[in-house]
Design a protein around this motif. Structure first.
Motif, mmCIF file in Angstrom:
data_model
loop_
_atom_site.group_PDB
_atom_site.id
_atom_site.type_symbol
_atom_site.label_atom_id
_atom_site.label_comp_id
_atom_site.label_asym_id
_atom_site.label_seq_id
_atom_site.Cartn_x
_atom_site.Cartn_y
_atom_site.Cartn_z
ATOM 1 N N ALA A 54 12.816 70.799 23.749
ATOM 2 C CA ALA A 54 11.418 71.238 23.828
ATOM 3 C C ALA A 54 10.462 70.049 23.715
ATOM 4 N N ARG A 55 10.946 68.924 23.175
ATOM 5 C CA ARG A 55 10.109 67.713 23.141
ATOM 6 C C ARG A 55 9.855 67.174 24.535
ATOM 7 N N VAL A 56 10.771 67.453 25.478
ATOM 8 C CA VAL A 56 10.554 67.017 26.858
ATOM 9 C C VAL A 56 9.464 67.886 27.466
ATOM 10 N N HIS A 57 9.657 69.197 27.366
ATOM 11 C CA HIS A 57 8.658 70.175 27.794
ATOM 12 C C HIS A 57 9.036 71.500 27.166
ATOM 13 N N GLU A 58 8.054 72.294 26.837
ATOM 14 C CA GLU A 58 8.322 73.568 26.158
ATOM 15 C C GLU A 58 9.249 74.490 26.940
ATOM 16 N N SER A 59 9.295 74.347 28.256
ATOM 17 C CA SER A 59 10.137 75.214 29.078
ATOM 18 C C SER A 59 11.489 74.592 29.422
ATOM 19 N N PHE A 60 11.758 73.408 28.905
ATOM 20 C CA PHE A 60 13.017 72.726 29.224
ATOM 21 C C PHE A 60 14.172 73.552 28.669
ATOM 22 N N PRO A 61 15.216 73.769 29.465
ATOM 23 C CA PRO A 61 16.352 74.577 28.981
ATOM 24 C C PRO A 61 16.985 73.967 27.725
ATOM 25 N N ALA A 62 17.525 74.844 26.892
ATOM 26 C CA ALA A 62 18.162 74.412 25.649
ATOM 27 C C ALA A 62 19.679 74.491 25.776
ATOM 28 N N GLY A 63 20.358 74.036 24.756
ATOM 29 C CA GLY A 63 21.808 74.181 24.660
ATOM 30 C C GLY A 63 22.581 73.420 25.726
ATOM 31 N N ASP A 64 23.781 73.916 26.030
ATOM 32 C CA ASP A 64 24.646 73.254 27.011
ATOM 33 C C ASP A 64 24.015 73.245 28.408
ATOM 34 N N GLY A 65 23.267 74.289 28.722
ATOM 35 C CA GLY A 65 22.562 74.314 30.009
ATOM 36 C C GLY A 65 21.510 73.225 30.078
ATOM 37 N N GLY A 66 20.863 72.971 28.942
ATOM 38 C CA GLY A 66 19.867 71.901 28.877
ATOM 39 C C GLY A 66 20.494 70.529 29.055
ATOM 40 N N VAL A 67 21.699 70.356 28.508
ATOM 41 C CA VAL A 67 22.410 69.081 28.684
ATOM 42 C C VAL A 67 22.714 68.866 30.164
ATOM 43 N N ALA A 68 23.265 69.879 30.832
ATOM 44 C CA ALA A 68 23.573 69.747 32.260
ATOM 45 C C ALA A 68 22.299 69.513 33.066
ATOM 46 N N PHE A 69 21.214 70.210 32.705
ATOM 47 C CA PHE A 69 19.950 70.040 33.419
ATOM 48 C C PHE A 69 19.383 68.643 33.192
ATOM 49 N N ALA A 70 19.442 68.134 31.965
ATOM 50 C CA ALA A 70 18.949 66.782 31.674
ATOM 51 C C ALA A 70 19.726 65.748 32.493
ATOM 52 N N ARG A 95 25.815 78.092 35.469
ATOM 53 C CA ARG A 95 26.831 78.842 34.721
ATOM 54 C C ARG A 95 26.426 79.045 33.260
ATOM 55 N N GLU A 96 25.651 78.109 32.742
ATOM 56 C CA GLU A 96 25.183 78.201 31.355
ATOM 57 C C GLU A 96 23.908 79.051 31.246
ATOM 58 N N GLY A 97 23.474 79.649 32.353
ATOM 59 C CA GLY A 97 22.330 80.551 32.318
ATOM 60 C C GLY A 97 20.988 79.944 32.664
ATOM 61 N N VAL A 98 20.969 78.716 33.137
ATOM 62 C CA VAL A 98 19.709 78.066 33.490
ATOM 63 C C VAL A 98 19.314 78.450 34.910
ATOM 64 N N ASP A 99 18.076 78.892 35.080
ATOM 65 C CA ASP A 99 17.511 79.090 36.410
ATOM 66 C C ASP A 99 16.978 77.715 36.821
ATOM 67 N N VAL A 100 17.806 76.966 37.526
ATOM 68 C CA VAL A 100 17.493 75.569 37.836
ATOM 69 C C VAL A 100 16.206 75.453 38.648
ATOM 70 N N ALA A 101 16.021 76.324 39.632
ATOM 71 C CA ALA A 101 14.806 76.266 40.455
ATOM 72 C C ALA A 101 13.561 76.479 39.591
ATOM 73 N N LEU A 102 13.604 77.462 38.711
ATOM 74 C CA LEU A 102 12.467 77.728 37.833
ATOM 75 C C LEU A 102 12.240 76.572 36.861
ATOM 76 N N ALA A 103 13.316 76.017 36.312
ATOM 77 C CA ALA A 103 13.183 74.888 35.387
ATOM 78 C C ALA A 103 12.526 73.694 36.084
ATOM 79 N N PHE A 104 12.936 73.428 37.338
ATOM 80 C CA PHE A 104 12.300 72.333 38.078
ATOM 81 C C PHE A 104 10.846 72.655 38.403
ATOM 82 N N ASP A 105 10.562 73.902 38.775
ATOM 83 C CA ASP A 105 9.167 74.281 39.058
ATOM 84 C C ASP A 105 8.281 74.014 37.846
ATOM 85 N N ARG A 106 8.759 74.383 36.680
ATOM 86 C CA ARG A 106 7.967 74.177 35.462
ATOM 87 C C ARG A 106 7.818 72.700 35.124
#
Length: 135
Positions: A54-70, A95-106
């Motif tokens: 959340a320090r990157v951005h409030e909408s940044f994915p958390a957990g294992d999905g956040g690691v893959a997204f980062a 697979r970890e539940g991240v909506d990648v398109a939405l995360a990038f849009d945000r």
């Protein structure tokens, strides 16, 4: 540890063993800068306190999905050369539940608000990612 690109305060995170081949220098710990989105290897001790994406951005994915997204964000500056990693990381994040398109849009919206100022054209690189990885 300061970001080597902008002197920001990066967010460290542990990289699971099965994703290390996609991490910078195959590191067990990496970091993402909340200012410029640089993804760099980090000392292993830095991730011991836990990861606060959340320090990157409030909408940044958390957990294992956040690691893959980062790590996926880290492929963007050289997306043409890292297509295989980008594909694997996007699939893992999804697979970890991240909506990648939405995360990038945000994240792109955050650059428009100047909350995040990457060292590359995020919007253009996301379009390139989509084009390269069309299913």
């Amino acid at each position: 540890m300061d970001c080597p690109e902008c002197d920001g305060d990066p967010v460290p995170f542990a990289v699971p063993a099965d994703l290390r081949e996609h991490a910078p220098e195959s590191a067990a710990t990496a970091s993402i800068c909340p200012n410029c989105l640089a993804v760099e290897p980090a000392p292993e001790t830095d991730a011991a306190a836990g990861t606060d994406f959340a320090r990157v951005h409030e909408s940044f994915p958390a957990g294992d999905g956040g690691v893959a997204f980062a790590l996926l964000v880290g492929t963007l500056p050289s997306i043409a050369l890292r297509k295989g990693s980008a594909r694997a990381l996007r699939e893992r994040a999804e697979r970890e539940g991240v909506d990648v398109a939405l995360a990038f849009d945000r994240l792109v919206d955050a650059t428009h608000e100047a909350a995040v100022v990457p060292g590359f054209d995020l919007e253009r690189r996301v379009r390139q990612l989509d084009s390269l990885l069309e299913r």
